[in-house]
Design an enzyme around this catalytic site. Structure first.
Site: not given
Ligand code: PPE
Length: 310
Positions: A67, A161-163, A167
């Protein structure tokens, strides 16, 4: 939901040191606070029959570094160092079954969209976290609505990617659903196909086969998704994990369920007030949910567990 003040937690690992919970502070001019320039993970540890163990830790760690890549975030700690930090944190906090939140982000140095010489700060916290959508949801399923917000396309931001910044889309979709009396949302992608939940992947069961949107549908490649695909295949199911699912197919599904580290395996019993299948947890969902919880209770599949030595 209980707040942190009600929890028995007192330590956070921050940039190489264990600090008191209340001293784990950042400056208000931290780059990531202004621009969402952080990447994170959500991981669960379980109190397994083989002792406390972090579930699929290696895969979560790998995704954290991946990420970070598109954002040029240089995580200066090695996977071994972050592993040691996390296991020591759980020991110090005496946590066996918990949620773990590693985060790496552009810190305090200067503002402006370009992070310039901002440092990459890294923090790991852990706390007890019960069923994500409620204990009752695991058994009876949740009522969801299809959000009016679309998911950002993978051509706009890397959705694999866990950005942190991404969110806000999840928040908009989830809160819209809750304002309308639902527990959670389903978000469509830019093409109008089913993507995922705000913090979950989505599975559909139809005529005994299992379907889940492919990785090119602007979803996060969930680790629980991978776990459930593996378990389902071992249980003899055909799993179609590279498909597009249209909105209408949600209503005609025999069963639907969410997966995620936080959400685990949560049945969906209604979409937009339309009952799915029998309107309760379906048999395939129940079988896979049991397989999942049996797995994390037993902690026997060694390659998927990082055991915490006491
Ligand atoms: N999609 C999204 C958008 C997502 O955030 C998650 C995890 C998943 C799919 C499932 O991925 P995995 O956990 O690897 O199976 N969501 C995390 C954050 C939840 C939160 O509220 O924060 C999680 O489950 O930890």
């Amino acid at each position: 939901m209980p707040g942190f003040e009600d929890m028995d937690v007192d330590t956070i690992w921050m940039d190489g040191e264990f600090v008191d919970w209340e001293n784990a502070q950042v400056h208000v001019l931290t780059h990531a606070l202004h621009y969402g320039s952080g990447v994170f993970e959500g991981v669960r540890a379980y109190d397994t029959d083989n002792g406390p163990a972090i579930f699929r830790w290696e895969e979560h760690l790998e995704r954290l570094y991946e990420s970070a890549k598109p954002y040029d975030l240089d995580i200066e700690y090695t996977p071994a160092e972050l592993t040691e930090a996390t296991t020591e944190l759980l020991r110090r906090e005496d946590l066996a079954s918990c949620y773990i939140r590693p985060i790496a982000y552009y810190g305090y140095h200067e503002l402006g969209v370009s992070p310039g010489d901002s440092p990459t700060d890294v923090t790991i916290a852990a706390w007890p976290w019960g069923a994500y959508l409620g204990e009752e949801a695991l058994e009876n399923g949740v009522e969801v609505m299809v959000s009016s917000w679309r998911k950002h396309a993978s051509s706009q931001v890397p959705t694999n990617a866990k950005t942190t910044g991404l969110y806000v889309n999840s928040m908009l979709a989830g809160e819209e659903a809750r304002r309308n009396g639902f527990t959670e949302a389903i978000v469509l992608n830019k093409e109008g196909n089913v993507a995922e939940g705000p913090g979950e992947n989505l599975f559909l069961v139809r005529d005994g086969e299992i379907f889940t949107p492919g990785l090119s549908e602007s979803i996060l490649g969930g680790i629980t998704r991978d776990t459930v695909i593996t378990l389902a295949r071992e249980h003899g199911y055909t799993v179609n994990d590279d498909v597009s699912i249209s909105r209408g197919e949600l209503h005609t599904a025999d069963e639907l369920f969410f997966t995620g580290s936080a959400a685990e395996v949560t049945p969906i019993r209604q979409v937009d007030n339309v009952e799915i299948g029998s309107g309760t947890r379906g048999p395939v969902t129940e079988e896979l949910q049991s397989a999942f919880f049996d797995l994390v209770e037993a902690g026997e599949r060694e390659e998927w567990f990082h055991y915490i030595e006491q």
